[in-house]
Write a protein that holds these residues in place. Structure first.
Motif, PDB file in Angstrom:
ATOM      1  N   VAL A  22       0.913  -1.139   0.060  1.00 24.16           N
ATOM      2  CA  VAL A  22       0.112   0.028  -0.002  1.00 24.16           C
ATOM      3  C   VAL A  22       0.900   1.314  -0.013  1.00 24.16           C
ATOM      4  O   VAL A  22       1.839   1.256   0.710  1.00 24.16           O
ATOM      5  CB  VAL A  22      -0.939  -0.216   1.397  1.00 24.16           C
ATOM      6  N   TYR A  23       0.440   2.319  -0.775  1.00 24.90           N
ATOM      7  CA  TYR A  23       1.345   3.418  -0.957  1.00 24.90           C
ATOM      8  C   TYR A  23       0.383   4.540  -0.571  1.00 24.90           C
ATOM      9  O   TYR A  23      -0.913   4.602  -1.024  1.00 24.90           O
ATOM     10  CB  TYR A  23       1.739   3.588  -2.370  1.00 24.90           C
ATOM     11  N   ASN A  72      -1.830  -4.704  -6.057  1.00 26.23           N
ATOM     12  CA  ASN A  72      -2.589  -5.703  -6.257  1.00 26.23           C
ATOM     13  C   ASN A  72      -1.891  -6.919  -6.347  1.00 26.23           C
ATOM     14  O   ASN A  72      -2.163  -8.144  -6.779  1.00 26.23           O
ATOM     15  CB  ASN A  72      -3.275  -5.327  -7.778  1.00 26.23           C
ATOM     16  N   SER A  73      -0.851  -7.118  -5.365  1.00 26.16           N
ATOM     17  CA  SER A  73      -0.190  -8.261  -5.078  1.00 26.16           C
ATOM     18  C   SER A  73      -0.807  -9.263  -4.085  1.00 26.16           C
ATOM     19  O   SER A  73      -1.619  -8.749  -3.326  1.00 26.16           O
ATOM     20  CB  SER A  73       1.438  -7.921  -4.923  1.00 26.16           C
ATOM     21  N   GLY A  74      -0.192 -10.152  -3.960  1.00 30.76           N
ATOM     22  CA  GLY A  74      -0.629 -11.333  -2.976  1.00 30.76           C
ATOM     23  C   GLY A  74      -1.814 -12.154  -3.536  1.00 30.76           C
ATOM     24  O   GLY A  74      -2.444 -11.830  -4.534  1.00 30.76           O
ATOM     25  N   ASP A  75      -2.183 -13.115  -2.662  1.00 30.92           N
ATOM     26  CA  ASP A  75      -3.127 -14.060  -3.053  1.00 30.92           C
ATOM     27  C   ASP A  75      -4.765 -13.522  -2.895  1.00 30.92           C
ATOM     28  O   ASP A  75      -5.301 -13.889  -3.863  1.00 30.92           O
ATOM     29  CB  ASP A  75      -3.359 -15.326  -2.043  1.00 30.92           C
ATOM     30  N   LEU A 101     -10.871  -1.135  -2.426  1.00 28.37           N
ATOM     31  CA  LEU A 101      -9.906  -1.107  -3.473  1.00 28.37           C
ATOM     32  C   LEU A 101      -9.748  -2.471  -3.948  1.00 28.37           C
ATOM     33  O   LEU A 101      -8.795  -3.088  -3.496  1.00 28.37           O
ATOM     34  CB  LEU A 101      -8.381  -0.332  -2.789  1.00 28.37           C
ATOM     35  N   ALA A 102     -10.236  -2.781  -5.165  1.00 27.86           N
ATOM     36  CA  ALA A 102     -10.154  -4.263  -5.642  1.00 27.86           C
ATOM     37  C   ALA A 102     -10.393  -4.306  -7.046  1.00 27.86           C
ATOM     38  O   ALA A 102     -11.316  -3.610  -7.591  1.00 27.86           O
ATOM     39  CB  ALA A 102     -10.967  -4.909  -4.719  1.00 27.86           C
ATOM     40  N   LYS A 103      -9.712  -5.208  -7.664  1.00 25.93           N
ATOM     41  CA  LYS A 103     -10.127  -5.436  -9.179  1.00 25.93           C
ATOM     42  C   LYS A 103     -11.442  -6.214  -9.611  1.00 25.93           C
ATOM     43  O   LYS A 103     -12.043  -6.155 -10.365  1.00 25.93           O
ATOM     44  CB  LYS A 103      -8.885  -6.372  -9.831  1.00 25.93           C
ATOM     45  N   ASP A 107     -15.907  -0.302  -8.415  1.00 24.90           N
ATOM     46  CA  ASP A 107     -15.312   0.212  -9.835  1.00 24.90           C
ATOM     47  C   ASP A 107     -14.182  -0.538 -10.393  1.00 24.90           C
ATOM     48  O   ASP A 107     -13.727  -0.114 -11.506  1.00 24.90           O
ATOM     49  CB  ASP A 107     -15.231   1.828  -9.814  1.00 24.90           C
ATOM     50  N   HIS A 108     -13.578  -1.653  -9.604  1.00 28.33           N
ATOM     51  CA  HIS A 108     -12.465  -2.382 -10.385  1.00 28.33           C
ATOM     52  C   HIS A 108     -11.430  -1.536 -10.178  1.00 28.33           C
ATOM     53  O   HIS A 108     -10.268  -1.912 -10.950  1.00 28.33           O
ATOM     54  CB  HIS A 108     -12.634  -2.922 -11.585  1.00 28.33           C
ATOM     55  N   ARG A 109     -10.989  -0.477  -9.268  1.00 31.05           N
ATOM     56  CA  ARG A 109      -9.868   0.239  -9.260  1.00 31.05           C
ATOM     57  C   ARG A 109      -9.071  -0.150  -7.829  1.00 31.05           C
ATOM     58  O   ARG A 109      -9.831  -0.397  -6.779  1.00 31.05           O
ATOM     59  CB  ARG A 109     -10.117   1.662  -9.279  1.00 31.05           C
ATOM     60  N   THR A 110      -7.855  -0.094  -7.907  1.00 24.59           N
ATOM     61  CA  THR A 110      -7.008  -0.195  -6.708  1.00 24.59           C
ATOM     62  C   THR A 110      -6.350   1.095  -6.240  1.00 24.59           C
ATOM     63  O   THR A 110      -5.381   0.993  -5.383  1.00 24.59           O
ATOM     64  CB  THR A 110      -5.726  -1.360  -6.996  1.00 24.59           C
ATOM     65  N   GLU A 111      -7.034   2.134  -6.424  1.00 25.30           N
ATOM     66  CA  GLU A 111      -6.574   3.365  -5.960  1.00 25.30           C
ATOM     67  C   GLU A 111      -7.560   4.354  -5.946  1.00 25.30           C
ATOM     68  O   GLU A 111      -8.702   4.052  -6.410  1.00 25.30           O
ATOM     69  CB  GLU A 111      -5.352   3.967  -6.823  1.00 25.30           C
TER      70      GLU A 111
END
Length: 117
Positions: A22-23, A72-75, A101-103, A107-111
């Motif tokens: 996370v950033y 979006n890394s990890g399981d 915040l998820a694909k 809205d499928h955004r991670t930001e």
């Protein structure tokens, strides 16, 4: 160089936590700083958890908005972020989020960019 105390609040929903990186980027009337990695020695961003980070960053003045993202890394990278607070030099700023915040959610955004409440 001011110390920014950043607190993240992960929602208490099924699969709300994330193992992704996370950033955060801080924006104020004095400029922008970041993105900065939110990481410490703990297992961060777990369901229902409050995490605290202290970052020594350039002064941006009062923080008016923030940009939060993950890689979006990890399981199970999806993350439900309730809110973020930023404290610096006696100034306390709240940034409500209440969204995924998820694909594979919303809205499928991670930001997300959040404005000060």
């Amino acid at each position: 160089m001011p110390q920014y105390r950043i607190t993240t609040y992960t929602g208490d929903l099924p699969n709300a936590g994330t193992d992704a990186n996370v950033y955060i980027t801080l924006h104020g009337d004095g400029g922008t700083v970041g993105p900065s990695d939110l990481d410490n020695s703990e297992n961060n961003f777990e369901r229902g958890k409050v995490d605290h980070f202290t970052l020594d960053l350039s002064d941006v003045g009062p923080v008016e908005r923030i940009h939060v993202r993950h890689d979006n890394s990890g399981d199970k990278p999806g993350w439900y972020l309730e809110r973020v607070t930023v404290d610096v030099d006696g100034d306390h700023a709240e940034f409500p989020c209440d969204r995924w915040l998820a694909k594979d959610e919303d809205d499928h955004r991670t930001e997300v960019e959040l404005k000060r409440a």
